[in-house]
Design a protein around this motif. Structure first.
Motif, short mmCIF file in Angstrom:
data_model
loop_
_atom_site.label_atom_id
_atom_site.label_comp_id
_atom_site.label_asym_id
_atom_site.label_seq_id
_atom_site.Cartn_x
_atom_site.Cartn_y
_atom_site.Cartn_z
N ARG A 196 40.86 27.03 50.25
CA ARG A 196 42.12 26.98 49.08
C ARG A 196 41.43 27.55 47.92
O ARG A 196 42.08 27.37 46.89
CB ARG A 196 42.78 25.84 48.82
N ARG A 197 40.54 28.49 47.88
CA ARG A 197 39.90 28.96 46.65
C ARG A 197 40.76 29.93 45.93
O ARG A 197 41.69 30.71 46.69
CB ARG A 197 38.53 29.53 46.85
N VAL A 198 40.65 29.86 44.80
CA VAL A 198 41.58 30.90 43.83
C VAL A 198 40.73 32.04 43.92
O VAL A 198 39.74 32.20 43.72
CB VAL A 198 41.47 30.28 42.35
N LEU A 199 41.52 33.10 44.20
CA LEU A 199 41.24 34.55 44.12
C LEU A 199 41.52 35.16 43.20
O LEU A 199 42.78 35.32 42.44
CB LEU A 199 41.57 35.35 45.61
N HIS A 200 40.74 36.17 42.41
CA HIS A 200 40.82 36.99 41.31
C HIS A 200 40.94 38.23 41.63
O HIS A 200 40.23 38.84 42.26
CB HIS A 200 39.67 36.52 40.15
N TYR A 201 41.91 39.02 41.02
CA TYR A 201 42.08 40.38 41.52
C TYR A 201 41.98 41.42 40.09
O TYR A 201 42.24 40.96 39.16
CB TYR A 201 43.48 40.68 42.13
N TRP A 202 41.49 42.31 40.49
CA TRP A 202 41.49 43.44 39.37
C TRP A 202 42.71 43.88 38.64
O TRP A 202 43.71 44.17 39.44
CB TRP A 202 40.53 44.70 39.73
N SER A 203 42.72 44.00 37.43
CA SER A 203 43.91 44.47 36.76
C SER A 203 43.34 45.49 35.55
O SER A 203 42.20 45.29 35.04
CB SER A 203 44.80 43.66 36.27
N VAL B 32 39.64 45.03 34.20
CA VAL B 32 38.89 46.19 34.51
C VAL B 32 38.79 47.35 33.68
O VAL B 32 39.97 47.87 33.75
CB VAL B 32 38.73 46.31 36.05
N ASP B 33 37.96 47.87 33.01
CA ASP B 33 38.02 49.06 31.92
C ASP B 33 37.71 50.15 32.85
O ASP B 33 36.65 50.67 32.99
CB ASP B 33 37.09 48.74 30.86
N ARG B 34 38.52 50.83 33.42
CA ARG B 34 38.46 51.95 34.26
C ARG B 34 38.06 53.24 33.52
O ARG B 34 37.38 53.92 34.09
CB ARG B 34 39.72 52.26 35.11
N LYS B 35 38.21 53.23 32.38
CA LYS B 35 37.80 54.48 31.46
C LYS B 35 36.33 54.30 31.10
O LYS B 35 35.80 55.38 30.68
CB LYS B 35 38.89 54.48 30.14
N SER B 36 36.04 53.30 31.19
CA SER B 36 34.38 53.11 30.65
C SER B 36 33.49 53.67 31.66
O SER B 36 33.67 53.36 32.94
CB SER B 36 34.10 51.78 30.30
N LYS B 37 32.48 54.52 31.43
CA LYS B 37 31.50 54.96 32.32
C LYS B 37 30.29 53.94 32.33
O LYS B 37 29.35 54.30 33.15
CB LYS B 37 30.91 56.44 31.69
N ASP B 38 30.16 53.14 31.36
CA ASP B 38 29.20 51.96 31.33
C ASP B 38 29.58 51.05 32.48
O ASP B 38 30.62 50.27 32.03
CB ASP B 38 28.83 51.54 29.92
N ARG B 39 28.90 50.93 33.50
CA ARG B 39 29.37 49.75 34.41
C ARG B 39 29.48 48.44 33.93
O ARG B 39 30.06 47.69 34.33
CB ARG B 39 28.55 50.17 35.68
N GLN B 40 28.26 48.18 33.01
CA GLN B 40 28.38 46.73 32.28
C GLN B 40 29.66 46.31 31.77
O GLN B 40 29.98 45.31 31.52
CB GLN B 40 26.96 46.77 31.51
N ILE B 41 30.10 47.45 31.08
CA ILE B 41 31.49 47.32 30.27
C ILE B 41 32.45 47.22 31.56
O ILE B 41 33.51 46.56 31.53
CB ILE B 41 31.68 48.22 29.39
N LEU B 42 32.48 48.18 32.33
CA LEU B 42 33.63 48.38 33.28
C LEU B 42 33.67 46.91 34.14
O LEU B 42 34.69 46.55 34.39
CB LEU B 42 33.06 49.27 34.48
N PHE B 43 32.59 46.16 34.25
CA PHE B 43 32.68 44.93 35.19
C PHE B 43 32.58 43.69 34.44
O PHE B 43 32.28 42.64 34.78
CB PHE B 43 31.63 44.94 36.25
#
Length: 637
Positions: free
Chosen positions: A63-70, A92-103
């Motif tokens: 019954r772990r809580v799952l987190h989804y991307w928005s 999730v910042d889909r506009k960013s090209k920097d994956r450190q910011i994206l994720f």
């Protein structure tokens, strides 16, 4: 930010109720391999729209809580931000090209030891196989591993948990679901290459990890090279296991994939194309009439009702009265069930309307049925509660009694609906068959008019699927001897087909059933007679378990293919071993040719079919009843 995840728990409870009421069972396989704590990225298949996350969240182990991307932009409003965080979403910042910011939101969740759920296929779709697995999950896992190492994050390392959600019939009410978890994928094998400073190394590590995810998902699902192969395998499975609930759900995926592999072996027998044509014809007629082989095989039709049975009229009327009696018994079998059924009638009506709104999108039908039904329940239950409470003069005790009665009706209805639903389907089908076989032969559809109902409907192509990805992965577990170039197929046109009248098509349906059974019986008999030397195609993971794998010699054109791809291989199993495998799991292979004893089947020769309706001679002689124990009758017997 809300750490309580109150909305998520509420939504998950509503999902629990919806899934419990719509599906008969959700079988979880491999849940013991899912860690109780620690950071996880769950990569799930996505073939049934909102139903997939509902099942995943509702039935996830521990019954772990799952987190989804928005989308990150949705978190700008404070109120909406609280709602999203409380319901388990992460930005999730889909506009960013920097994956450190994206994720960034994903990193924060994983650093707390939470579980993040993704659908790496990128969209929900209906296809005969897994068409694409994108790199997002692999990038997120490896980028987090790098970020955690650079920032000194302590605790267990992130693992990827493949989750395959397989439906026995994803748009059908009271069907079942199998959720199978693969082995957790550790980052140890990939992080050294990802951390290296070599040009292109991080992307190569991501591609390797994506292929590992895809391989796990393919092995846990049913994958066919084309629709005809999948439909043939489904029809064979329904004939081998007449009771659709008799297959052990733990074995459902392996059995289905075995049959898919078998019917992708185009040289399995000399008459393979004929066998597949009969199976597809019967499958299509079942589609057109909204019937199932399971229902047809269990019809309460005694031999004295056959139009060709030499039974005196009084005896036939007596038998007909028995059928009427059984019908009434099914309708009033449980008097207490009648009121809950009427209470839930708007739910079924609204669910049917919801499905018709998306009749061209199979992956959306179950979602609409569930959502429309849930909204109907949200109106019906409170209205029923207030009506009952009013009968108790709005007292406190009356409120408790009214609430209990509403709960009891809902619970009682769901617990008993399987048997009642199947009984009603059988009775309705019995009357449809009776009308069809007693109708004058001149009412029967001509062969030219019948042709539109003998080709299975194929769902339209999904525009969001990247066709360039579908065959590029080296992890494809489909038998390699079968063409898998879907892009070369002509575009599919999906048009609504009006359901034909029972009196016009039922004889054709029963005839097709008899032909399909005989063809399948002959198919297996030929395979058994072929000896141990006969091999059939097998998916790679099944070939490694039950057969053998052979490497395909590379051709000159293969030199330009990705050097890191594994060698192309083909899997095989012995035909006799496949038959033994199916028998051990309950397949009625040995009794196929006697399976339609007690059914009304065709005894027409090809000449009779060509001259149907030309004369009145033997007008009702094309459909005969085969009494139980007498074996399948042939015209020349």
């Amino acid at each position: 930010m809300s750490d309580s995840k109150a909305l998520h728990l509420i939504i998950r409870r509503v999902a629990d109720w919806s899934i419990w009421s719509f599906f008969t069972e959700v079988r979880v396989i491999g849940g013991e391999d899912v860690p109780r704590d620690g950071p996880l990225i769950v990569t799930a298949t996505h073939h049934n729209m909102m139903i997939d996350p509902a099942i995943l969240s509702s039935s996830f182990p521990h019954r772990r809580v799952l987190h989804y991307w928005s989308k990150a932009s949705l978190f700008a409003n404070p109120v909406l931000r609280w709602i999203l965080y409380s319901s388990g979403n992460i930005p999730v910042d889909r506009k960013s090209k920097d994956r450190q910011i994206l994720f960034r939101g994903t990193f924060d969740a994983l650093a707390r030891g939470d579980a993040v759920a993704l659908f790496p296929e990128g969209t929900s779709y209906t296809e005969p196989r897994i068409m694409q697995v994108k790199d997002g999950a692999a990038w997120a896992a490896l980028e987090y591993t790098k970020w955690a190492a650079e920032n000194g994050v302590k605790g267990p390392a992130v693992k990827i948990i493949p989750a395959a959600i397989v439906y026995t019939n994803k748009s059908k009410y009271r069907s079942s679901v199998i959720m199978k978890f693969g082995e957790p994928i550790s980052m140890d094998e990939y992080k050294e290459q990802f951390f290296s400073g070599l040009e292109g190394a991080p992307r190569a590590a991501v591609k390797r990890l994506t292929r590992a995810i895809e391989r796990e998902l393919v092995e846990a699902t049913v994958n066919a090279p084309d629709w005809n192969t999948l439909y043939s395998a489904r029809m064979a499975r329904d004939l081998l296991w007449e009771d659709e609930r008799s297959i052990d759900l733990d074995e459902f995926i392996t059995i289905s994939q075995t049959l898919v592999d078998l019917f992708s072996t185009t040289d399995a027998t000399p008459h393979f194309s004929t066998v597949r044509r009969h199976l597809l014809g019967y499958y299509s007629l079942l589609q057109s009439t909204n019937l199932t082989n399971s229902v047809l095989s269990s019809l309460p039709l005694p031999p004295t009702l056959s139009p060709s049975h030499p039974t005196p009229l009084p005896s036939r009327l007596l038998t007909l009265s028995i059928l009427i009696r059984d019908t009434l018994a099914a309708l009033i079998r449980l008097p207490f069930f009648l009121f809950p059924l009427l209470l839930h009638a708007p739910v079924y009506i609204m669910g049917r309307i919801g499905a018709r709104l998306v009749e061209h999108e199979e992956e959306t039908q179950a979602q609409n049925k569930a959502v429309f039904g849930l909204l109907s329940c949200m109106m019906i239950y409170p209205a029923t509660f207030w009506a009952l409470w009013a009968m108790f003069w709005y007292t406190g005790t009356g409120a408790l009694v009214a609430a209990f009665i509403v709960w009891a009706f809902a619970y009682y209805h769901t617990r008993l609906i399987n048997d009642i639903y199947m009984n009603l389907k059988r009775v309705i089908a019995a009357w449809r068959v009776l009308v069809g076989v007693w109708a004058p032969r001149r009412w029967e559809l001509s062969l030219s008019a019948l042709s539109q109902y003998t080709t299975p409907l194929v769902p339209p192509e999904n525009p969001w699927i990247d066709k360039s990805r579908t065959n590029s992965s080296s992890t494809s577990d489909t038998p390699r001897s079968v063409p898998t170039q879907f892009s070369d197929e002509p575009p599919v046109k999906f048009a609504r087909r009006r359901r034909p009248s029972s009196r016009r098509i039922m004889r054709h349906l029963l005839r097709a059933r008899g032909e399909a059974v005989k063809a399948l019986a002959g198919f297996f008999a030929t395979l058994e007679e072929s000896g141990d030397a006969k091999a059939v195609n097998a998916s790679i993971h099944l070939a490694e378990r039950f057969g053998w794998v052979e490497e395909i010699p590379p051709t000159s054109s293969d030199n330009s293919v990705n050097d890191e791809a594994s060698p192309d291989v083909k899997g095989y199993r012995q035909a006799r071993e496949v038959i033994a495998f199916l028998r051990a799991r309950g397949a009625k292979v040995a009794t196929l040719d006697r399976q339609i004893e007690g059914d009304w089947v065709s005894a027409l020769s090809s000449e009779e079919e060509g001259t149907a309706g030309d004369s009145d001679k033997g007008e009702d002689e094309d459909v005969v009843w085969v009494p139980s124990g007498s074996g399948l009758k042939h015209e020349d017997d």
